[in-house]
Design an enzyme around this catalytic site. Structure first.
Site, mmCIF file in Angstrom:
data_model
loop_
_atom_site.group_PDB
_atom_site.id
_atom_site.type_symbol
_atom_site.label_atom_id
_atom_site.label_comp_id
_atom_site.label_asym_id
_atom_site.label_seq_id
_atom_site.Cartn_x
_atom_site.Cartn_y
_atom_site.Cartn_z
ATOM 1 N N GLU A 19 0.844 -1.209 0.000
ATOM 2 C CA GLU A 19 0.000 0.000 0.000
ATOM 3 C C GLU A 19 0.877 1.257 0.000
ATOM 4 O O GLU A 19 0.567 2.226 -0.695
ATOM 5 C CB GLU A 19 -0.972 -0.005 1.183
ATOM 6 N N HIS A 46 0.256 -2.011 -9.972
ATOM 7 C CA HIS A 46 0.537 -3.431 -9.740
ATOM 8 C C HIS A 46 1.613 -3.938 -10.690
ATOM 9 O O HIS A 46 1.663 -3.562 -11.863
ATOM 10 C CB HIS A 46 -0.751 -4.247 -9.833
ATOM 11 N N CYS A 100 7.371 -9.807 -6.679
ATOM 12 C CA CYS A 100 7.459 -8.419 -6.203
ATOM 13 C C CYS A 100 6.300 -8.109 -5.262
ATOM 14 O O CYS A 100 5.168 -8.537 -5.489
ATOM 15 C CB CYS A 100 7.417 -7.481 -7.405
ATOM 16 N N CYS A 139 10.701 -5.411 -6.609
ATOM 17 C CA CYS A 139 11.635 -5.775 -7.678
ATOM 18 C C CYS A 139 12.468 -4.528 -8.010
ATOM 19 O O CYS A 139 12.161 -3.417 -7.553
ATOM 20 C CB CYS A 139 10.876 -6.286 -8.902
ATOM 21 N N CYS A 159 10.533 -1.535 -9.480
ATOM 22 C CA CYS A 159 9.687 -0.850 -8.490
ATOM 23 C C CYS A 159 10.546 -0.086 -7.490
ATOM 24 O O CYS A 159 10.183 1.011 -7.071
ATOM 25 C CB CYS A 159 8.777 -1.848 -7.786
#
Ligand SMILES: [Zn+2]
Ligand SMILES: [Zn+2]
Length: 178
Positions: A134, A143, A149, A168, A171
């Site tokens: 979150e 997403h 991930c 990952c 991200c």
């Protein structure tokens, strides 16, 4: 990077326990490489209760958290109450995409919810993943297609359990933690 403030949401007492929140704060501080502390006040979410569903409307909680929030910190509300948004039967949590606030619930992270024996360690792992997920949305992350991930979508505990608690590389770059 802004610090993260955890705000317990409950009716006068801290649920899940303070030790759960302290461990979560320590883990999030490591993941996001920023200070993470627990705010001393307990925020009452009863305004968001839907009497028929006996669940709390997470979007309403986010709006109220935003009003109470400090623009220099990222806010994560943590509650033991079950959360929902009108189009879904439940949510583990919700966040403002590219915003300041997120909320997570431990209600469905507990094995007891599924009629299984308690497993506090597993609940804490799930909570860490859901909170990182979150908060990732507050960094503008959507997403992720990499199932390992933490930003992969997981609307069920089985999916939470297979993914890792880490972002990952792509991200992580977007969050600015590499
Ligand atoms: Zn998500
Ligand atoms: Zn990812």
């Amino acid at each position: 990077m802004k610090p993260i403030h955890l705000i317990p949401l409950g009716n006068g007492r801290i649920e899940p326990g303070l030790d759960v929140l302290e461990q979560l704060a320590a883990r999030l501080a490591r993941t996001f490489r920023t200070p993470c502390r627990i705010r001393p006040e307990v925020f009452d979410p009863s305004f968001a209760l839907d009497q028929n569903r006996q669940q709390y409307h997470s979007t309403a909680i986010l709006q109220r958290l935003e009003r109470a929030s400090d623009p220099d910190a990222r806010i994560l509300g943590v509650t033991a109450h079950d959360l929902y948004v009108p189009v879904l039967t439940f949510v583990f949590g919700e966040a403002q995409l590219d915003g300041n606030c997120a909320v997570v619930s431990t209600a469905r992270l507990m094995e007891e919810f599924y009629g299984l024996p308690p497993n506090p360690t597993l609940m804490r792992e799930r909570l860490t993943k859901e909170a990182a997920h979150e908060l990732g949305h507050t960094f503008g992350l959507r997403h992720c297609v990499d199932w390992r991930c933490v930003m992969s979508s997981s609307h069920g505990v089985e999916l939470l359990d297979v993914k890792s608690a880490d972002f990952c590389l792509d991200c992580r770059r977007q969050c600015g933690t590499v």
